[in-house]
Write an enzyme that holds these catalytic residues in place. Structure first.
Site, PDB file in Angstrom:
ATOM      1  N   GLN A 182       0.822  -1.208   0.000  1.00 34.60           N
ATOM      2  CA  GLN A 182       0.000   0.000   0.000  1.00 34.60           C
ATOM      3  C   GLN A 182       0.860   1.265   0.000  1.00 34.60           C
ATOM      4  O   GLN A 182       0.471   2.285  -0.587  1.00 34.60           O
ATOM      5  CB  GLN A 182      -0.983   0.005   1.177  1.00 34.60           C
ATOM      6  CG  GLN A 182      -0.377  -0.086   2.565  1.00 34.60           C
ATOM      7  CD  GLN A 182      -0.193  -1.516   3.052  1.00 34.60           C
ATOM      8  OE1 GLN A 182      -0.100  -2.451   2.267  1.00 34.60           O
ATOM      9  NE2 GLN A 182      -0.134  -1.678   4.365  1.00 34.60           N
ATOM     10  N   GLU A 318      25.112 -10.301  -4.106  1.00 26.50           N
ATOM     11  CA  GLU A 318      24.888  -8.918  -3.675  1.00 26.50           C
ATOM     12  C   GLU A 318      26.100  -8.401  -2.885  1.00 26.50           C
ATOM     13  O   GLU A 318      26.661  -7.350  -3.186  1.00 26.50           O
ATOM     14  CB  GLU A 318      23.627  -8.864  -2.800  1.00 26.50           C
ATOM     15  CG  GLU A 318      23.365  -7.504  -2.185  1.00 26.50           C
ATOM     16  CD  GLU A 318      22.230  -7.536  -1.172  1.00 26.50           C
ATOM     17  OE1 GLU A 318      21.731  -6.447  -0.832  1.00 26.50           O
ATOM     18  OE2 GLU A 318      21.847  -8.621  -0.707  1.00 26.50           O
ATOM     19  N   HIS A 319      26.471  -9.119  -1.843  1.00 26.36           N
ATOM     20  CA  HIS A 319      27.635  -8.767  -1.029  1.00 26.36           C
ATOM     21  C   HIS A 319      28.729  -9.801  -1.249  1.00 26.36           C
ATOM     22  O   HIS A 319      28.458 -11.000  -1.201  1.00 26.36           O
ATOM     23  CB  HIS A 319      27.293  -8.770   0.463  1.00 26.36           C
ATOM     24  CG  HIS A 319      26.129  -7.909   0.835  1.00 26.36           C
ATOM     25  ND1 HIS A 319      24.885  -8.441   1.162  1.00 26.36           N
ATOM     26  CD2 HIS A 319      25.998  -6.563   0.944  1.00 26.36           C
ATOM     27  CE1 HIS A 319      24.063  -7.458   1.459  1.00 26.36           C
ATOM     28  NE2 HIS A 319      24.704  -6.302   1.326  1.00 26.36           N
ATOM     29  N   GLU A 407      15.775   4.200 -45.484  1.00 28.36           N
ATOM     30  CA  GLU A 407      14.772   3.633 -44.572  1.00 28.36           C
ATOM     31  C   GLU A 407      13.340   3.990 -44.969  1.00 28.36           C
ATOM     32  O   GLU A 407      12.392   3.636 -44.248  1.00 28.36           O
ATOM     33  CB  GLU A 407      15.055   4.134 -43.144  1.00 28.36           C
ATOM     34  CG  GLU A 407      16.428   3.704 -42.617  1.00 28.36           C
ATOM     35  CD  GLU A 407      16.726   4.266 -41.242  1.00 28.36           C
ATOM     36  OE1 GLU A 407      15.904   5.073 -40.734  1.00 28.36           O
ATOM     37  OE2 GLU A 407      17.762   3.907 -40.665  1.00 28.36           O
TER      38      GLU A 407
END
Length: 426
Positions: A182, A318-319, A407
């Site tokens: 929320q 991550e670490h 193009e």
């Protein structure tokens, strides 16, 4: 050669509940989109049993909350924020606007422009994540973001005073005592009383991460962070006690947090395995860490330093804590990591809480394509072009006209041709 001394659940094998999470988040976002403030209040009552007169904390309320925080806590927050601010400012100073004359009369450049508004999510739940306020709110302010709002959930019906203090001291313009999906929905979608933001940052549980993922595109996000991961790389110069401490120090984050020891010492591998079990008997957070270690903990044995580098890059943690004879060898040769912690004198907790680098980092192999949150994430590097002479416009126009014809972009071609007609031989 690689040998696995202790096996853990493979990360992607453990995501069988992702579909359920996606459905819950999608429904909640729809509720807030359609119901605004009333939906946010209903959801807060449902998930957090929290429904104050206002989720927004007034300045008077904030000052009252901070007045009850011990001075030593405030001083420690100030110290940590000084370190984070200092490093973020150095990072910002490394980012330069440029303008170059690439051809006579043709000027190209880029500007680093701060995002106008950012929402920062500061997790609560089991642990009040005070440090996340420094990493998100403070870094955004150093970047030059004009409006920074911050949300954090109540903890068992109580206001997390130290977290509120940290958000305020970091420079948050609006502070909401609001958590979970929320909170992300209110910041990202907006309600009658909460103006939506351009970007949302900060770590959170799987529901928060999924809410950010579903809102991405409507707003920007930093990255999808969580659950926490740690990789300890150690050789025979390290010892089992410190390896176990550094593994369990991150395993306590949650029951799905992978902690991995990567070593070329069989002796250290087995000693660490025993030491982890010994420490779990006295660790206050063993109820969480023991589950995480049991299900996700791994010990991997390889033969050489180069194999350690290759395996570490495959894991892309991550670490990454490096305790070897030459830790900077990994700084030089590794390519996939959220953040490196080099040598026995440093550790992941320093980075998480106080040393000055940012602790919002990529997980689930995200380190293969992105770094973590930093001051540059709050800035847009925007290019611009300027042609200052008619001769230059005609010269570029002739090239552009022919390229557009290849193009079949005839409208584009005419944009070039009209300038060639007007400015050539002018």
């Amino acid at each position: 050669m690689k040998r696995v001394i202790k096996e853990g659940i493979a990360l992607f094998e453990a995501e069988s509940n992702d579909k359920k999470v996606r459905e819950i988040v999608e429904n909640v976002l729809d509720e807030v989109k359609n119901g605004g403030d009333a939906a946010v209040r209903s959801l807060s009552e449902k998930f957090d049993k929290w429904s104050p007169a206002s989720f927004l904390l007034s300045k008077e309320t904030i000052e009252e909350i901070i007045s009850n925080v011990p001075e030593q806590v405030l001083e420690d927050i100030r110290f940590a924020q000084t370190q984070v601010r200092n490093f973020a400012q150095h990072q910002k100073d490394s980012m330069h606007d440029i303008e170059v004359e690439t051809l006579p009369g043709v000027f190209l450049g880029h500007k680093n422009v701060p995002v106008n508004s950012v929402g920062c999510y500061i997790p609560g739940g089991r642990y009040p994540m005070v440090a996340s306020a420094h990493m998100s709110v403070l870094t955004a302010k150093v970047a030059g973001v004009k409006r920074v709002i911050a949300c954090t959930p109540p903890i068992k019906g109580q206001i997390p005073a130290a977290t509120v203090a940290a958000m305020y001291m970091a420079g948050a313009d609006e502070i909401y005592l609001l958590g979970g999906i929320q909170a992300i929905a209110a910041m990202g979608i907006g309600t009658e009383t909460i103006e939506s933001v351009d970007m949302i940052v900060g770590p959170g549980n799987s529901y928060v991460a999924e809410a950010k993922r579903q809102l991405f595109g409507k707003i920007g996000i930093d990255l999808l962070a969580g659950p926490t991961e740690t990789l300890v790389i150690a050789d025979e110069t390290s010892d089992a006690e410190i390896c176990a401490v550094d593994l369990l120090g991150q395993a306590e984050h949650g029951p799905t947090s992978p902690s991995i020891l990567l070593t070329n010492s069989e002796k250290l591998a087995y000693e660490t395995l025993a030491e982890v079990e010994r420490q779990l008997k006295t660790l206050p957070t063993a109820d969480v860490a023991s589950i995480s270690w049991r299900d996700y903990g791994q010990i991997i044995l390889v033969d050489t330093i180069d194999e350690m580098v290759a395996e570490a890059d495959r894991i892309a943690s991550e670490h990454v804590q490096v305790m070897t004879a030459d830790p900077r060898y990994f700084l030089k040769h590794m390519t996939n990591f959220g953040a490196l912690f080099l040598g026995k004198y440093t550790n992941v907790a320093y980075g998480d809480k106080v040393i000055g680098t940012n602790h919002t980092l990529p997980t689930k192999h995200g380190a293969k394509y992105t770094g973590g949150l930093w001051v540059g994430k709050f800035m847009k590097t925007c290019s611009y072009q300027e042609i200052r002479t008619p001769e230059a416009s005609a010269m570029i126009g002739e090239y552009c006209s022919r390229l557009c014809a290849i193009e079949n972009f005839w409208g584009h071609k005419e944009q070039a041709d009209i300038r060639v007609r007007r400015y050539k031989n002018n």
